[in-house]
Design a protein around this motif. Sequence first.
Motif, PDB file in Angstrom:
ATOM      1  N   SER A  17       0.840  -1.197   0.000  1.00 10.47           N
ATOM      2  CA  SER A  17       0.000   0.000   0.000  1.00 10.47           C
ATOM      3  C   SER A  17       0.873   1.244   0.000  1.00 10.47           C
ATOM      4  N   LEU A  18       2.142   1.091   0.404  1.00 13.30           N
ATOM      5  CA  LEU A  18       3.066   2.228   0.451  1.00 13.30           C
ATOM      6  C   LEU A  18       4.404   1.825  -0.165  1.00 13.30           C
ATOM      7  N   ILE A  19       4.970   2.724  -0.961  1.00  9.93           N
ATOM      8  CA  ILE A  19       6.339   2.520  -1.453  1.00  9.93           C
ATOM      9  C   ILE A  19       7.222   3.622  -0.879  1.00  9.93           C
ATOM     10  N   LEU A  20       8.364   3.218  -0.336  1.00 11.98           N
ATOM     11  CA  LEU A  20       9.371   4.155   0.149  1.00 11.98           C
ATOM     12  C   LEU A  20      10.567   4.072  -0.789  1.00 11.98           C
ATOM     13  N   ALA A  21      10.886   5.166  -1.447  1.00  9.85           N
ATOM     14  CA  ALA A  21      11.994   5.169  -2.401  1.00  9.85           C
ATOM     15  C   ALA A  21      13.053   6.146  -1.896  1.00  9.85           C
ATOM     16  N   ASP A  22      14.216   5.617  -1.545  1.00 11.76           N
ATOM     17  CA  ASP A  22      15.284   6.426  -0.946  1.00 11.76           C
ATOM     18  C   ASP A  22      16.313   6.817  -2.005  1.00 11.76           C
TER      19      ASP A  22
ATOM     20  N   ILE B 140      -1.130   3.106  -5.223  1.00 11.47           N
ATOM     21  CA  ILE B 140      -0.104   2.966  -4.191  1.00 11.47           C
ATOM     22  C   ILE B 140       0.390   4.356  -3.776  1.00 11.47           C
ATOM     23  N   THR B 141       0.458   4.584  -2.489  1.00 14.16           N
ATOM     24  CA  THR B 141       0.990   5.822  -1.941  1.00 14.16           C
ATOM     25  C   THR B 141       2.512   5.752  -1.993  1.00 14.16           C
TER      26      THR B 141
END
Length: 239
Positions: free
Chosen positions: A167-172, A199-200
Amino acid sequence: EPLLSIQQLTKQYNKQHTALAGISLDVSRGEFVAVIGPSGAGKSTLLRSINRLAEPTSGSIAFEGVRVEQARKKELRQVRANIGMIFQHYNLVYRLSVLENVLHGRLGHMSSFAGMFSRYSEADKEEAIRLLRKVGLENEIYKRADELSGGQKQRVGICRALAQKPSLILADEPIASLDPRSSKIVMDALRANCEEQGITCLVNLHQVDVAKRYATRIVGIKAGKVVFDGPPSELHEGY
Ligand code: ADP
Ligand code: ADP
C-alpha cells in the motif's frame, strides 16, 4: 484516517548526531510525496524509520493503524509486507535473473535466502513478467541482474516493489546514481505505476526540479525538521 501518521518523531544516533528533531507528518492514500532537503537533513533516516530499518528515539509512527515503533515481530512483518522499498543502489541479487529478482520481492522485504528456492506459482511469474514489460524490460527478463545498466536495474527495483502489492512505497534517492535520461524513465515508471495501482509513495530526492515535476506534495526537511510542506506550486526558492 491517514495511511501514515508520524508524530513528533526524533532520532538521535549519538550525542553529535540528531538526525530527526521532531517530525510530524500525515500522509493520505494516493499521495505521491517528495521529501527534499540537503545531504544530511535526515531524509533517509525518516524513510527508514517508517518500516523500522532505523529505530526511532521518540515519537510515534502509525501505519495502517499499527504503531510501528511499538510493533512486535509479527506486526512488524505485516507492516513490512505492505511497504515496498526502493534503494539508491538498487539492492538486487546480482547473480540471479531479472525475473527472479522481481519474484523475490513477492516473498517480502529482506526475506531469507532459503525463501528464494521455494516455488513460485505461474500466476506470480506472469504478473512479474507483465510488470517488467510495462517498464520496458521485455528483453531483459532472463538476463542476470548484473548485465543491466543502472537505469534498468532501478526499473527492476520498481517491479520488485510493485510485485509485493504494497500500500506504500518508500523510495530512498532512487535516481541519485542515474543520468538525467535514465532518471526520467525511472521516475515516469514509478509515478505511473503508483497512480495506476493506487499505491501511496514517499520518495527522497535531492533534485528540487524533479520533485516539482512528479510530486503531488513536497515536504522539505532541514536539520531534522520540516521546513516546508505543501503543493509543488507553493515551493519557493530557498524554502
Ligand atoms: P539524508 O538522507 O538527508 O542525507 P540521513 O538521514 O542519511 O540524511 O542523515 C541524517 C544525519 O544523521 C546526518 O548527520 C548523518 O551523518 C547522521 N547519520 C545517519 N546515519 C547514521 C548512523 N548510522 N550513525 C550515526 N549518524 C548517522
Ligand atoms: P550505475 O550504472 O548507475 O553506475 P552500477 O552498475 O555501478 O550502477 O551499480 C550500482 C551499485 O550496484 C553499486 O553499489 C555496485 O556496487 C552494485 N553492483 C553493481 N553490479 C554488481 C554486481 N555484479 N555484484 C554486486 N554488486 C553490484
